[in-house]
Scaffold this active site. Structure first.
Site, PDB file in Angstrom:
ATOM      1  N   CYS A 237     -92.073 -75.059  71.349  1.00  0.00           N
ATOM      2  CA  CYS A 237     -91.621 -74.536  72.647  1.00  0.00           C
ATOM      3  C   CYS A 237     -91.199 -75.610  73.644  1.00  0.00           C
ATOM      4  O   CYS A 237     -90.036 -75.665  74.034  1.00  0.00           O
ATOM      5  CB  CYS A 237     -92.718 -73.682  73.259  1.00  0.00           C
TER       6      CYS A 237
HETATM    7  N1  LIG Z   1     -95.286 -70.659  68.276  1.00  0.00           N
HETATM    8  C1  LIG Z   1     -95.421 -70.385  69.550  1.00  0.00           C
HETATM    9  O1  LIG Z   1     -96.400 -70.768  70.163  1.00  0.00           O
HETATM   10  C2  LIG Z   1     -94.394 -69.560  70.299  1.00  0.00           C
HETATM   11  C3  LIG Z   1     -94.742 -69.049  71.550  1.00  0.00           C
HETATM   12  C4  LIG Z   1     -93.829 -68.292  72.242  1.00  0.00           C
HETATM   13  C5  LIG Z   1     -92.570 -68.066  71.703  1.00  0.00           C
HETATM   14  N2  LIG Z   1     -92.237 -68.591  70.488  1.00  0.00           N
HETATM   15  C6  LIG Z   1     -90.900 -68.279  69.974  1.00  0.00           C
HETATM   16  O2  LIG Z   1     -91.015 -67.300  68.975  1.00  0.00           O
HETATM   17  C7  LIG Z   1     -90.024 -67.482  67.966  1.00  0.00           C
HETATM   18  C8  LIG Z   1     -90.700 -67.635  66.622  1.00  0.00           C
HETATM   19  O3  LIG Z   1     -91.522 -68.783  66.646  1.00  0.00           O
HETATM   20  P1  LIG Z   1     -92.729 -68.994  65.643  1.00  0.00           P
HETATM   21  O4  LIG Z   1     -93.552 -70.069  66.238  1.00  0.00           O
HETATM   22  O5  LIG Z   1     -93.353 -67.696  65.297  1.00  0.00           O
HETATM   23  O6  LIG Z   1     -91.952 -69.552  64.365  1.00  0.00           O
HETATM   24  P2  LIG Z   1     -92.561 -69.773  62.905  1.00  0.00           P
HETATM   25  O7  LIG Z   1     -91.735 -70.857  62.295  1.00  0.00           O
HETATM   26  O8  LIG Z   1     -94.023 -69.915  62.946  1.00  0.00           O
HETATM   27  O9  LIG Z   1     -92.250 -68.405  62.161  1.00  0.00           O
HETATM   28  C9  LIG Z   1     -90.983 -67.940  61.934  1.00  0.00           C
HETATM   29  C10 LIG Z   1     -91.015 -67.163  60.648  1.00  0.00           C
HETATM   30  O10 LIG Z   1     -89.744 -66.556  60.516  1.00  0.00           O
HETATM   31  C11 LIG Z   1     -89.353 -66.623  59.155  1.00  0.00           C
HETATM   32  N3  LIG Z   1     -87.921 -66.459  59.120  1.00  0.00           N
HETATM   33  C12 LIG Z   1     -86.946 -67.339  59.391  1.00  0.00           C
HETATM   34  N4  LIG Z   1     -85.749 -66.757  59.294  1.00  0.00           N
HETATM   35  C13 LIG Z   1     -85.976 -65.474  58.946  1.00  0.00           C
HETATM   36  C14 LIG Z   1     -85.153 -64.372  58.710  1.00  0.00           C
HETATM   37  N5  LIG Z   1     -83.837 -64.466  58.818  1.00  0.00           N
HETATM   38  N6  LIG Z   1     -85.713 -63.215  58.365  1.00  0.00           N
HETATM   39  C15 LIG Z   1     -87.052 -63.097  58.253  1.00  0.00           C
HETATM   40  N7  LIG Z   1     -87.899 -64.100  58.483  1.00  0.00           N
HETATM   41  C16 LIG Z   1     -87.353 -65.279  58.832  1.00  0.00           C
HETATM   42  C17 LIG Z   1     -89.879 -67.963  58.670  1.00  0.00           C
HETATM   43  O11 LIG Z   1     -90.031 -67.985  57.272  1.00  0.00           O
HETATM   44  C18 LIG Z   1     -91.214 -68.036  59.409  1.00  0.00           C
HETATM   45  O12 LIG Z   1     -92.263 -67.504  58.640  1.00  0.00           O
HETATM   46  C19 LIG Z   1     -89.236 -68.706  68.399  1.00  0.00           C
HETATM   47  O13 LIG Z   1     -88.132 -68.289  69.139  1.00  0.00           O
HETATM   48  C20 LIG Z   1     -90.204 -69.437  69.303  1.00  0.00           C
HETATM   49  O14 LIG Z   1     -89.548 -70.256  70.239  1.00  0.00           O
HETATM   50  C21 LIG Z   1     -93.133 -69.315  69.769  1.00  0.00           C
END
Ligand SMILES: NC(=O)c1ccc[n+]([C@@H]2O[C@H](COP(=O)([O-])OP(=O)(O)OC[C@H]3O[C@@H](n4cnc5c(N)ncnc54)[C@H](O)[C@@H]3O)[C@@H](O)[C@H]2O)c1
Length: 401
Positions: A257
């Site tokens: 983030c």
């Molecule tokens: N991690 C955090 O603390 C956090 C907090 C707030 C917001 N976010 C936002 O949330 C979103 C996701 O982040 P995250 O941390 O969960 O990411 P992550 O990498 O932990 O998880 C993403 C998942 O999506 C899967 N993926 C990728 N492309 C895909 C597709 N086309 N179809 C299905 N699955 C797919 C990946 O295999 C992975 O398991 C991002 O935009 C991030 O900025 C994250």
């Protein structure tokens, strides 16, 4: 009601775990290994207990899948896929596009699509909706909303239930249905007037952290040059009961983030002709901290690190999680190696990373603490090398920022 959650990472699996109590949840992820592990009841995300997953699987309320057809008859779809930057640091909406393709090609009824992935204002209206419509074979009309995720992995005091959640639909029906969905497992829902406000608020929250971390990182350098303790100064300033919020210095920012989201804001600002100089500079200051740390370590060790064995302690981007995305440890290691140091790292929470494994916490010439997990003892760190440099402020007795 059947809920499909696209992406089963930190955000998607966390939502799945909460939603599983009330809905049938399909967790769609394109990573087969993750899906297999989830279907055998093993969580790969801090804060999501495997036992919860197993409970929902046993009750027939959770299934992970890589098959788009499994979301065909969902009533509500949440998008929770990565939103990284390209190498040139421009927003990469490729994962969002792929998620839209999965939805467009498979969903066979009108649904509510909620985006939880972090992106710039206008993403829901100008990107997600048109993309799903483009991929949709049966030209269905869907409802669209945004509800940016605020999860802080590894944190136990704030979670989905007690963290206020922003939301807004593209129309009132979408807003209403979004509220109905989240109100099952979130106590405080805050509607804003447009999806763009919700998208911008999420970016601004993380930009606020980024610039304050940069400020305190710059101040750490000022304090050192003045010969005063940055930590004592911060504690002193923090006695003011209003108008001050304490941030602490570090080797840089990491995670998915803080190093990324402000650049989304800067990119969209510049596209619209608005300056984002402050945000850009904050990013640079945070990135430069790794070099500053290595310069300090070298200066304390006769100016040269050539041939010295250096142990980097803690490579996760923050304590008590295994997440190494954008970790400052990577740049610290790079700078140490550029100066000829023989670098290994210790982090048993991470275990293995970049083709290397966690080394024992002992026997180095120099130790540099980048992240201190709670269960790593201060005494063990101090005994790991004759010279220890701490960037966390949690190792009394070591040299530090
Ligand atoms: N991690 C955090 O603390 C956090 C907090 C707030 C917001 N976010 C936002 O949330 C979103 C996701 O982040 P995250 O941390 O969960 O990411 P992550 O990498 O932990 O998880 C993403 C998942 O999506 C899967 N993926 C990728 N492309 C895909 C597709 N086309 N179809 C299905 N699955 C797919 C990946 O295999 C992975 O398991 C991002 O935009 C991030 O900025 C994250």
């Amino acid at each position: 009601m059947k809920v499909a959650i696209i992406g089963q990472g930190y955000v998607g699996l966390t939502i799945s775990a909460f939603a599983g109590e009330y809905f049938d949840v399909v967790g769609f992820d394109n990573n087969q290994e993750i899906v297999d592990r989830l279907n055998s009841g093993i969580s790969h995300i801090e804060g999501v207990e495997s036992s919860v997953l197993q409970q929902w699987i046993k009750a027939g309320r959770y299934q992970a899948t890589t098959d788009g057809e499994d979301i065909a008859n969902a009533d509500l779809i949440v998008i929770a896929v990565p939103t990284p930057l390209f190498k040139d640091r421009k927003p990469d909406l490729g994962f969002i596009d792929a998620a839209c393709k999965t939805i467009g090609e498979n969903v066979n009824r009108s649904v509510l699509v909620i985006n939880e992935s972090t992106s710039f204002p206008g993403t829901l209206r100008n990107y997600i909706k048109p993309a799903i419509e483009k991929y949709s074979k049966n030209k269905l009309e869907h409802l669209y909303a945004i509800s940016p995720e605020r999860v802080d992995p590894g944190r136990s005091d704030f979670n989905q239930k007690n963290t206020p959640r922003l939301y807004s639909g593209l129309n009132p029906e979408a807003s209403e249905k979004t509220r109905a969905f989240y109100s099952k497992f979130c106590d405080n829902l805050v509607e804003v007037s447009s999806p763009e406000v919700a998208e911008a608020a999420k970016l601004f929250e993380n930009t606020f952290r980024q610039v304050n971390i940069a400020l305190v990182n710059e101040f750490a350098q000022i304090a050192h040059s003045l010969g005063i303790s940055v930590y004592e100064t911060l504690d002193a300033a923090n006695t003011k009961p209003y108008g001050f919020m304490k941030f602490t210095p570090s080797a840089g920012v990491g995670g998915h983030c803080i190093p990324v989201d402000p650049t989304y804001l800067a990119a969209v600002a510049e596209e619209h002709g608005a300056p984002a100089t402050f945000i850009r500079r904050a990013n640079e200051v945070n990135l430069e901290m790794s070099k500053y740390v290595v310069d300090r370590v070298a200066a304390d060790n006769g100016g040269s690190l050539t041939g010295k064995s250096v142990l980097v302690v803690g490579v996760a981007y923050k304590p008590n999680v295994a997440d190494v995305r954008e970790t400052a440890a990577e740049l610290v290691i790079e700078h140490l190696r550029q100066r000829g140091a023989v670098v290994s790292w210790h982090d048993d929470v991470v275990g293995s990373w970049n083709g290397e494994s966690s080394a024992p916490l002992s026997g180095a010439d120099i130790a540099v603490v980048v992240t201190k997990h709670d269960d790593v003892k201060v005494r063990d760190i101090l005994e790991s090398a004759p010279y220890v440099f701490d960037t966390t402020g949690k190792v009394p007795g070591a040299k530090g920022l």
